[in-house]
Design a protein around this motif. Structure first.
Motif, PDB file in Angstrom:
ATOM      1  N   ASP A 196     -14.586 -54.134  17.497  1.00 18.86           N
ATOM      2  CA  ASP A 196     -15.788 -53.310  17.592  1.00 18.86           C
ATOM      3  C   ASP A 196     -15.411 -51.847  17.365  1.00 18.86           C
ATOM      4  OD1 ASP A 196     -18.181 -52.108  18.138  1.00 18.86           O
ATOM      5  OD2 ASP A 196     -18.409 -52.966  20.140  1.00 18.86           O
ATOM      6  N   THR A 197     -15.353 -51.422  16.107  1.00 18.01           N
ATOM      7  CA  THR A 197     -14.911 -50.068  15.779  1.00 18.01           C
ATOM      8  C   THR A 197     -15.912 -48.991  16.204  1.00 18.01           C
ATOM      9  OG1 THR A 197     -15.790 -50.293  13.541  1.00 18.01           O
ATOM     10  CG2 THR A 197     -13.468 -50.833  13.857  1.00 18.01           C
ATOM     11  N   ASP A 198     -17.137 -49.377  16.529  1.00 15.36           N
ATOM     12  CA  ASP A 198     -18.119 -48.396  17.015  1.00 15.36           C
ATOM     13  C   ASP A 198     -17.760 -47.877  18.395  1.00 15.36           C
ATOM     14  OD1 ASP A 198     -19.632 -48.613  14.702  1.00 15.36           O
ATOM     15  OD2 ASP A 198     -20.926 -50.174  15.537  1.00 15.36           O
ATOM     16  N   ARG A 199     -16.963 -48.620  19.130  1.00  8.94           N
ATOM     17  CA  ARG A 199     -16.586 -48.215  20.497  1.00  8.94           C
ATOM     18  C   ARG A 199     -15.112 -47.842  20.603  1.00  8.94           C
ATOM     19  NH1 ARG A 199     -18.736 -53.204  23.604  1.00  8.94           N
ATOM     20  NH2 ARG A 199     -16.682 -52.873  24.470  1.00  8.94           N
ATOM     21  N   LEU A 200     -14.485 -47.446  19.499  1.00 11.90           N
ATOM     22  CA  LEU A 200     -13.082 -47.056  19.462  1.00 11.90           C
ATOM     23  C   LEU A 200     -12.870 -45.807  20.319  1.00 11.90           C
ATOM     24  CD1 LEU A 200     -10.872 -47.073  16.358  1.00 11.90           C
ATOM     25  CD2 LEU A 200     -10.909 -45.049  17.775  1.00 11.90           C
ATOM     26  N   GLU A 201     -11.789 -45.785  21.094  1.00 10.49           N
ATOM     27  CA  GLU A 201     -11.436 -44.629  21.918  1.00 10.49           C
ATOM     28  C   GLU A 201     -10.042 -44.165  21.526  1.00 10.49           C
ATOM     29  OE1 GLU A 201     -11.535 -46.068  25.909  1.00 10.49           O
ATOM     30  OE2 GLU A 201     -13.673 -46.468  25.874  1.00 10.49           O
ATOM     31  N   ALA A 202      -9.804 -42.839  21.569  1.00 15.71           N
ATOM     32  CA  ALA A 202      -8.502 -42.285  21.207  1.00 15.71           C
ATOM     33  C   ALA A 202      -8.040 -41.309  22.265  1.00 15.71           C
ATOM     34  CB  ALA A 202      -8.585 -41.585  19.853  1.00 15.71           C
ATOM     35  N   GLY A 203      -6.741 -41.340  22.550  1.00 12.16           N
ATOM     36  CA  GLY A 203      -6.135 -40.395  23.485  1.00 12.16           C
ATOM     37  C   GLY A 203      -4.763 -39.982  22.983  1.00 12.16           C
ATOM     38  N   TYR A 204      -4.357 -38.756  23.306  1.00  8.51           N
ATOM     39  CA  TYR A 204      -3.052 -38.225  22.871  1.00  8.51           C
ATOM     40  C   TYR A 204      -2.312 -37.742  24.103  1.00  8.51           C
ATOM     41  CZ  TYR A 204       0.325 -35.443  20.189  1.00  8.51           C
ATOM     42  OH  TYR A 204       1.475 -34.920  19.646  1.00  8.51           O
ATOM     43  N   ASP A 205      -1.158 -38.357  24.388  1.00 10.56           N
ATOM     44  CA  ASP A 205      -0.401 -38.009  25.582  1.00 10.56           C
ATOM     45  C   ASP A 205       1.088 -38.126  25.279  1.00 10.56           C
ATOM     46  OD1 ASP A 205      -0.023 -37.341  28.313  1.00 10.56           O
ATOM     47  OD2 ASP A 205       0.210 -39.458  28.813  1.00 10.56           O
ATOM     48  N   ASN A 206       1.849 -37.073  25.612  1.00 13.46           N
ATOM     49  CA  ASN A 206       3.295 -37.050  25.425  1.00 13.46           C
ATOM     50  C   ASN A 206       3.723 -37.418  24.009  1.00 13.46           C
ATOM     51  OD1 ASN A 206       3.927 -36.264  28.088  1.00 13.46           O
ATOM     52  ND2 ASN A 206       3.744 -38.371  28.785  1.00 13.46           N
ATOM     53  N   GLY A 207       2.992 -36.932  23.021  1.00 11.45           N
ATOM     54  CA  GLY A 207       3.367 -37.161  21.634  1.00 11.45           C
ATOM     55  C   GLY A 207       2.992 -38.518  21.079  1.00 11.45           C
ATOM     56  N   VAL A 208       2.185 -39.272  21.825  1.00  9.63           N
ATOM     57  CA  VAL A 208       1.764 -40.596  21.362  1.00  9.63           C
ATOM     58  C   VAL A 208       0.240 -40.626  21.278  1.00  9.63           C
ATOM     59  CG1 VAL A 208       1.781 -43.078  21.831  1.00  9.63           C
ATOM     60  CG2 VAL A 208       3.789 -41.696  22.387  1.00  9.63           C
ATOM     61  N   LEU A 209      -0.273 -40.941  20.082  1.00 10.24           N
ATOM     62  CA  LEU A 209      -1.707 -41.139  19.886  1.00 10.24           C
ATOM     63  C   LEU A 209      -1.983 -42.614  20.124  1.00 10.24           C
ATOM     64  CD1 LEU A 209      -4.534 -40.251  18.837  1.00 10.24           C
ATOM     65  CD2 LEU A 209      -3.724 -40.924  16.562  1.00 10.24           C
ATOM     66  N   THR A 210      -2.835 -42.914  21.099  1.00  9.67           N
ATOM     67  CA  THR A 210      -3.162 -44.302  21.412  1.00  9.67           C
ATOM     68  C   THR A 210      -4.633 -44.552  21.145  1.00  9.67           C
ATOM     69  OG1 THR A 210      -1.458 -44.349  23.132  1.00  9.67           O
ATOM     70  CG2 THR A 210      -3.118 -46.088  23.191  1.00  9.67           C
ATOM     71  N   LEU A 211      -4.898 -45.553  20.315  1.00  6.91           N
ATOM     72  CA  LEU A 211      -6.266 -45.961  20.014  1.00  6.91           C
ATOM     73  C   LEU A 211      -6.542 -47.263  20.743  1.00  6.91           C
ATOM     74  CD1 LEU A 211      -6.283 -45.298  16.181  1.00  6.91           C
ATOM     75  CD2 LEU A 211      -6.932 -43.754  18.023  1.00  6.91           C
ATOM     76  N   ARG A 212      -7.695 -47.345  21.370  1.00  7.92           N
ATOM     77  CA  ARG A 212      -8.115 -48.546  22.098  1.00  7.92           C
ATOM     78  C   ARG A 212      -9.410 -49.045  21.467  1.00  7.92           C
ATOM     79  NH1 ARG A 212      -9.537 -49.008  28.538  1.00  7.92           N
ATOM     80  NH2 ARG A 212     -11.484 -50.024  28.059  1.00  7.92           N
ATOM     81  N   ILE A 213      -9.342 -50.254  20.920  1.00  6.72           N
ATOM     82  CA  ILE A 213     -10.488 -50.812  20.208  1.00  6.72           C
ATOM     83  C   ILE A 213     -10.890 -52.114  20.886  1.00  6.72           C
ATOM     84  CG2 ILE A 213     -11.385 -51.475  17.954  1.00  6.72           C
ATOM     85  CD1 ILE A 213      -8.800 -50.134  16.787  1.00  6.72           C
ATOM     86  N   PRO A 214     -12.121 -52.202  21.378  1.00 10.01           N
ATOM     87  CA  PRO A 214     -12.558 -53.440  22.022  1.00 10.01           C
ATOM     88  C   PRO A 214     -12.682 -54.583  21.010  1.00 10.01           C
ATOM     89  CG  PRO A 214     -14.127 -51.655  22.423  1.00 10.01           C
ATOM     90  CD  PRO A 214     -13.140 -51.164  21.429  1.00 10.01           C
ATOM     91  N   VAL A 215     -12.372 -55.772  21.480  1.00 13.63           N
ATOM     92  CA  VAL A 215     -12.606 -56.970  20.674  1.00 13.63           C
ATOM     93  C   VAL A 215     -14.112 -57.224  20.699  1.00 13.63           C
ATOM     94  CG1 VAL A 215     -12.175 -59.450  20.511  1.00 13.63           C
ATOM     95  CG2 VAL A 215     -10.324 -57.903  21.182  1.00 13.63           C
TER      96      VAL A 215
END
Length: 141
Positions: A99-118
């Motif tokens: 579900d790319t409409d609900r994609l979330e992104a965060g950047y912490d300690n040099g790591v970009l983390t994307l969280r995408i719901p199934v």
């Protein structure tokens, strides 16, 4: 002052043809995994200003672009330049099950983390089976 000799410079030049250069970095390292109802993609971007990171999704293609710049100024003197600089780009082809409409992104300690719901349609679901009085089974979804 830092001085350095490198007898393997020709090997480095050959490797740069395949793996990239400081002006054109070859890789943006990534880990991708699923944890329960979420898909995660973690990109290593140490030393990148969060304002220079751009994430876009078009159809099912996720594009991550980031830029790392060298310090500049009148009194800045470059002594060694080994870290890759410039623009980094990486594309991921996402399946229809996310579900790319609900994609979330965060950047912490040099790591970009994307969280995408199934997506709900991709999650396992239980199908009940009901027996009719004549012995045939009727399936209800």
């Amino acid at each position: 002052m830092l001085m350095r000799t490198d007898p393997f410079r020709e090997i480095d030049r050959f490797a740069e043809q395949f793996f990239g250069t400081a002006a054109r970095p070859a890789v943006m390292h990534l880990d991708a995994y699923r944890d329960g109802d979420y898909f995660y993609a973690a990109f290593d971007l140490p030393g990148v200003d969060p304002d220079s990171i751009d994430c876009t999704v078009e159809r099912n293609v996720l594009t991550v672009r980031a830029e790392r710049r060298r310090p500049t100024g009148e009194k800045v003197e470059l002594v060694a330049a080994e870290r890759p600089m410039g623009t980094f780009t990486r594309q991921l082809f996402l399946g229809d099950t996310l579900d790319t409409d609900r994609l979330e992104a965060g950047y912490d300690n040099g790591v970009l983390t994307l969280r995408i719901p199934v997506a709900e349609r991709a999650k396992p679901r239980k199908i009940s089976i009901v027996a009719t009085d004549n012995g045939r089974k009727q399936i209800n979804a």
